[in-house]
Design an enzyme around this catalytic site. Structure first.
Site, PDB file in Angstrom:
ATOM      1  N   LYS A   9      -4.656  -4.834  -2.808  1.00 11.38           N
ATOM      2  CA  LYS A   9      -4.982  -3.707  -2.120  1.00 11.38           C
ATOM      3  C   LYS A   9      -6.464  -3.273  -2.542  1.00 11.38           C
ATOM      4  O   LYS A   9      -7.033  -3.871  -3.619  1.00 11.38           O
ATOM      5  CB  LYS A   9      -3.820  -2.537  -2.443  1.00 11.38           C
ATOM      6  CG  LYS A   9      -2.546  -2.997  -1.723  1.00 11.38           C
ATOM      7  CD  LYS A   9      -1.609  -2.029  -2.384  1.00 11.38           C
ATOM      8  CE  LYS A   9      -0.382  -2.364  -1.561  1.00 11.38           C
ATOM      9  NZ  LYS A   9       0.822  -1.519  -1.872  1.00 11.38           N
ATOM     10  N   TYR A  49       1.929  -1.441   8.443  1.00 15.82           N
ATOM     11  CA  TYR A  49       2.957  -0.587   7.844  1.00 15.82           C
ATOM     12  C   TYR A  49       3.880   0.047   8.840  1.00 15.82           C
ATOM     13  O   TYR A  49       4.317   1.330   8.624  1.00 15.82           O
ATOM     14  CB  TYR A  49       2.361   0.554   6.920  1.00 15.82           C
ATOM     15  CG  TYR A  49       2.092  -0.220   5.476  1.00 15.82           C
ATOM     16  CD1 TYR A  49       2.956  -0.917   4.659  1.00 15.82           C
ATOM     17  CD2 TYR A  49       0.701  -0.481   4.767  1.00 15.82           C
ATOM     18  CE1 TYR A  49       2.764  -1.503   3.444  1.00 15.82           C
ATOM     19  CE2 TYR A  49       0.423  -0.825   3.783  1.00 15.82           C
ATOM     20  CZ  TYR A  49       1.358  -1.306   3.006  1.00 15.82           C
ATOM     21  OH  TYR A  49       0.945  -1.911   1.688  1.00 15.82           O
ATOM     22  N   ASN A 112      -0.436   0.471  -6.613  1.00 12.72           N
ATOM     23  CA  ASN A 112       0.229  -0.536  -7.184  1.00 12.72           C
ATOM     24  C   ASN A 112      -0.377  -1.929  -6.808  1.00 12.72           C
ATOM     25  O   ASN A 112       0.167  -3.054  -7.151  1.00 12.72           O
ATOM     26  CB  ASN A 112       1.684  -0.763  -6.848  1.00 12.72           C
ATOM     27  CG  ASN A 112       1.992  -0.635  -5.404  1.00 12.72           C
ATOM     28  OD1 ASN A 112       1.105  -0.823  -4.625  1.00 12.72           O
ATOM     29  ND2 ASN A 112       3.032  -0.514  -4.732  1.00 12.72           N
ATOM     30  N   HIS A 115       0.292  -6.196  -2.286  1.00 19.16           N
ATOM     31  CA  HIS A 115       1.367  -6.328  -1.286  1.00 19.16           C
ATOM     32  C   HIS A 115       1.886  -7.677  -1.002  1.00 19.16           C
ATOM     33  O   HIS A 115       1.243  -8.620  -1.209  1.00 19.16           O
ATOM     34  CB  HIS A 115       0.899  -5.742  -0.049  1.00 19.16           C
ATOM     35  CG  HIS A 115       1.729  -6.350   1.150  1.00 19.16           C
ATOM     36  ND1 HIS A 115       2.719  -5.237   1.726  1.00 19.16           N
ATOM     37  CD2 HIS A 115       1.748  -7.476   2.017  1.00 19.16           C
ATOM     38  CE1 HIS A 115       3.557  -5.768   2.538  1.00 19.16           C
ATOM     39  NE2 HIS A 115       2.985  -7.205   2.687  1.00 19.16           N
TER      40      HIS A 115
HETATM   41  N1  UDP Z   1       4.640   3.824  -1.390  1.00 19.17           N
HETATM   42  C1  UDP Z   1       4.414   5.150  -2.138  1.00 19.17           C
HETATM   43  N2  UDP Z   1       5.313   5.887  -2.191  1.00 19.17           N
HETATM   44  C2  UDP Z   1       6.726   5.620  -2.246  1.00 19.17           C
HETATM   45  C3  UDP Z   1       7.065   4.236  -1.740  1.00 19.17           C
HETATM   46  C4  UDP Z   1       5.841   3.504  -1.278  1.00 19.17           C
HETATM   47  O1  UDP Z   1       3.253   5.603  -2.062  1.00 19.17           O
HETATM   48  O2  UDP Z   1       7.417   6.247  -2.755  1.00 19.17           O
HETATM   49  C5  UDP Z   1       3.674   2.945  -0.881  1.00 19.17           C
HETATM   50  C6  UDP Z   1       3.305   1.950  -2.115  1.00 19.17           C
HETATM   51  O3  UDP Z   1       1.985   1.447  -2.208  1.00 19.17           O
HETATM   52  C7  UDP Z   1       4.131   0.657  -1.485  1.00 19.17           C
HETATM   53  C8  UDP Z   1       3.932   0.714  -0.126  1.00 19.17           C
HETATM   54  O4  UDP Z   1       3.950   2.123   0.164  1.00 19.17           O
HETATM   55  O5  UDP Z   1       3.712  -0.673  -1.925  1.00 19.17           O
HETATM   56  C9  UDP Z   1       4.939   0.024   0.905  1.00 19.17           C
HETATM   57  O6  UDP Z   1       5.817   0.579   0.565  1.00 19.17           O
HETATM   58  P1  UDP Z   1       7.522  -0.548   0.455  1.00 19.17           P
HETATM   59  O7  UDP Z   1       8.562   0.166   0.295  1.00 19.17           O
HETATM   60  O8  UDP Z   1       7.109  -1.582   1.484  1.00 19.17           O
HETATM   61  O9  UDP Z   1       7.010  -1.194  -1.044  1.00 19.17           O
HETATM   62  P2  UDP Z   1       6.408  -2.857  -1.302  1.00 19.17           P
HETATM   63  O10 UDP Z   1       7.024  -3.620  -0.253  1.00 19.17           O
HETATM   64  O11 UDP Z   1       5.049  -2.761  -1.303  1.00 19.17           O
HETATM   65  O12 UDP Z   1       7.142  -2.941  -2.662  1.00 19.17           O
HETATM   66 MG    MG Z   2       7.077  -3.578   1.804  1.00 16.83          MG
END
Ligand code: UDP
Ligand code: MG
Length: 148
Positions: A9, A49, A112, A115
């Protein structure tokens, strides 16, 4: 063989963590099939997303992802989707174990740094979205050293 979409990211790119993340997937024995640095449009990120569009954090997630270029990759290997997610760590970096990418380099969920596709089906969709011209296919002699 299974493939996954891994993306550094904007914060990961700006912090100079691209090589570190590539190194971990190479060292594990996975095979790089595609790699690009790009600045995606808002529309492209909203598509990537789309499953999260109703979440309260969706607008801030899109702004975060628009804050700079990203580095997207396709990696191939046995069980690479699930193993890739394990290598990234938990979505919330503070819940991620040391030794994982987020557990070693991140603190907050909205920063974080990486991805990874969450299933084989989403990996196929994401690779098609980010690499519409296709990905590489090649043999490497490492295969017999990494697999039985
Ligand atoms: N995210 C966030 N707040 C939350 C959950 C997710 O900002 O409470 C962001 C975070 O950067 C995450 C992305 O949205 O990586 C996509 O969410 P997902 O649940 O798909 O998590 P991932 O698959 O990336 O672990
Ligand atoms: Mg995800």
């Amino acid at each position: 063989m299974e493939s996954t979409y891994i993306m550094v990211k904007p914060d990961g790119v700006k912090r100079g963590l691209v090589g570190e993340i590539i190194k971990r997937f190479e060292n594990r024995g996975f095979k790089l099939l595609a790699l690009q640095l790009m600045t995606p449009s808002r529309k492209h990120l909203e598509e990537h997303y789309s499953d999260l569009s109703s979440k309260p954090f969706f607008p801030s997630l899109i702004d975060y992802m628009l804050s700079g270029p990203v580095v997207g990759m396709a990696w191939e290997g046995k069980n690479v989707v699930k193993t890739g997610r394990m290598m990234l760590g938990e979505t919330n970096p503070l819940a991620s174990l040391p030794g994982t990418i987020r557990g070693d380099f991140a603190i907050e969920v909205g920063r974080n740094i990486c991805h990874g596709s969450d299933s084989v089906e989403s990996a196929q969709k994401e690779i098609a979205l980010w690499f519409p011209n296709g990905i590489a296919s090649y043999e490497t002699p490492l295969k017999s050293l990494v697999y039985e």
